[in-house]
Design an enzyme around this catalytic site. Sequence first.
Site, short mmCIF file in Angstrom:
data_model
loop_
_atom_site.label_atom_id
_atom_site.label_comp_id
_atom_site.label_asym_id
_atom_site.label_seq_id
_atom_site.Cartn_x
_atom_site.Cartn_y
_atom_site.Cartn_z
N PHE A 49 5.32 2.09 1.88
CA PHE A 49 5.10 0.70 2.31
C PHE A 49 4.72 0.61 3.78
O PHE A 49 4.14 -0.38 4.21
CB PHE A 49 6.34 -0.15 2.00
CG PHE A 49 7.26 -0.39 3.15
CD1 PHE A 49 8.26 0.50 3.48
CD2 PHE A 49 7.13 -1.54 3.93
CE1 PHE A 49 9.11 0.27 4.55
CE2 PHE A 49 7.98 -1.79 5.00
CZ PHE A 49 8.98 -0.88 5.31
N LYS A 50 5.03 1.65 4.54
CA LYS A 50 4.69 1.64 5.97
C LYS A 50 3.19 1.42 6.20
O LYS A 50 2.79 0.88 7.22
CB LYS A 50 5.09 2.97 6.63
CG LYS A 50 6.53 3.40 6.44
CD LYS A 50 7.51 2.49 7.15
CE LYS A 50 8.90 3.10 7.31
NZ LYS A 50 9.66 3.20 6.07
N ASP A 51 2.36 1.84 5.24
CA ASP A 51 0.91 1.63 5.39
C ASP A 51 0.54 0.16 5.51
O ASP A 51 -0.46 -0.18 6.15
CB ASP A 51 0.16 2.20 4.17
CG ASP A 51 0.21 3.72 4.11
OD1 ASP A 51 0.18 4.36 5.17
OD2 ASP A 51 0.26 4.27 2.99
N LEU B 275 1.08 -0.28 9.16
CA LEU B 275 0.54 0.73 10.08
C LEU B 275 -0.96 0.95 9.93
O LEU B 275 -1.56 1.64 10.75
CB LEU B 275 1.32 2.03 9.95
CG LEU B 275 2.63 1.98 10.73
CD1 LEU B 275 3.56 3.11 10.32
CD2 LEU B 275 2.39 2.00 12.22
#
Length: 495
Positions: free
Chosen positions: A110-112, A115
């Site tokens: 989920f960081k994408d 980011l």
Amino acid sequence: MEVISTRGGGEKLRGLKAVLKGIAPDGGLFVPVSFPEINWQHILKAVEKGYDAAAAEILELFFEDLTISELSGLAKLAYASFNTPEVAPLVPLKDHEHILELTHGPTLAFKDMALQVLPRLISSGLTVLGYTDDILILTATSGDTGKAALEGFKNVPRTSICVFYPADGVSSMQRLQMVTQEGRNVGVFGVKGNFDDTQTGVKTLFADKAFNSEAAADGYSLSSANSINIGRLAPQVAYYIITYARLVLDERIKLGDKINFCVPTGNFGNILAAYYAHKMGMPIGKLICASNHNNVLTDFFKNGTYDANRPFHKTISPSMDILISSNLERLLFELSGRDAKSICEWMKSLSENGSYTLNYDEMKEADELFYAGFADEDQTRDTIRSVFEKTGYLMDPHTAVAQCVYENYIKETSDDTLTVTVSTANPYKFTTDVFKALTGVEIGDAFEAAVELSAITKTEVPPQIRDLREKPILHKSVIEIEKMGESVSDFLGRL
Ligand SMILES: *Cc1c(COP(=O)(O)O)cnc(C)c1O
């Protein structure tokens, strides 16, 4: 939007400037001076046009220094690398249960979602605000942030990035994803310590005047890609609002209906974004805060005491192996009635004694809105298996922690409000543990486990995992915590 520090120091800043700074000069986190209101008619229209258009509308509420057309362009580029045009698909699991898949980006976590946006905000911000320095990103990672940040910042003009990960605290796929990272402006370092040690090490560098002057002499200002950066929070707020709008458009709910979100939580960044969306006008019944065996947040929501004095457990959901949840400070700020003095006292107590306690009044809003629970290792494995057996849906361990806590919540409350459980990683990032959860069989090699997992679940190995095996290892350093500053200096010397 203008922001201020949770700790009361410094002046008001515009949102975009706060993105470039990362953390406030007094050590606090930037928070909105006031929450902008969601214009639902506006958002519903934008969602019909697509994820990018809707995300741009929401980003504009935070970063008015960029025009809507700049933000649309930025969102379009950011989400172009996702493997579905929906970007964050909502998958029905059962009647009232949906899974929000935030796992379709380049690094499968989920960081994408944030980011892929943050580096572009920084790059545009440097130009729009007329900065002369370049930006050096320092980031501690519990596994997924590091790779997502590297992928987001690689070769982005006027930025460089150093990532520090706990050498023995990430999955082998996560480590391989990082140490094979290409790009002319990236550094990756294993650190001998756990995630909290690594995060504290990075925070120490940010506060180190000599280190900052040295970077400045090289033409760099420091910033952070960790979830304390408001530039990460804003794109996360967007997917909650967009999800709600989609449910309205699909006539699953009516505008104004409350829904629940269940979020697997570590640093409290993801769930905080849901809370911010609520503050901006998204109706929420319960925010379900799911922890793994490191259940410091569960206890906090139960009794108002945050107590990090407890053993640190390494679990199969390593991105949630955290005892100091940095973003909680932003919730505390709201719970205290925006009282910077209380925040300073609690944070001082946290760094000196490892704990602090809120009073009854301060916990009142939290009690109404939040439910907290945790899943231990066996429960997490059982959930991966039982969900797959019952529905054919394959979950990663982090998502399974949330699912397990949601199932316990239902048993306890019989709440039949539509609930969205947030999926934060692709199961193929954790092949050995997922395979073992399904079969009870241990396969040592993560790639072999990927092949077996694919065979028994009839799911595809994602190309990002499949191709990892052939990639050369480019970053071999494993360092002592005390050597983090030195390593950054060496890295800057090599650029
Ligand atoms: C980072 C991460 C989490 C925790 O998110 P926070 O914002 O730190 O609470 C959960 N699951 C996965 C897979 C992650 O990468």
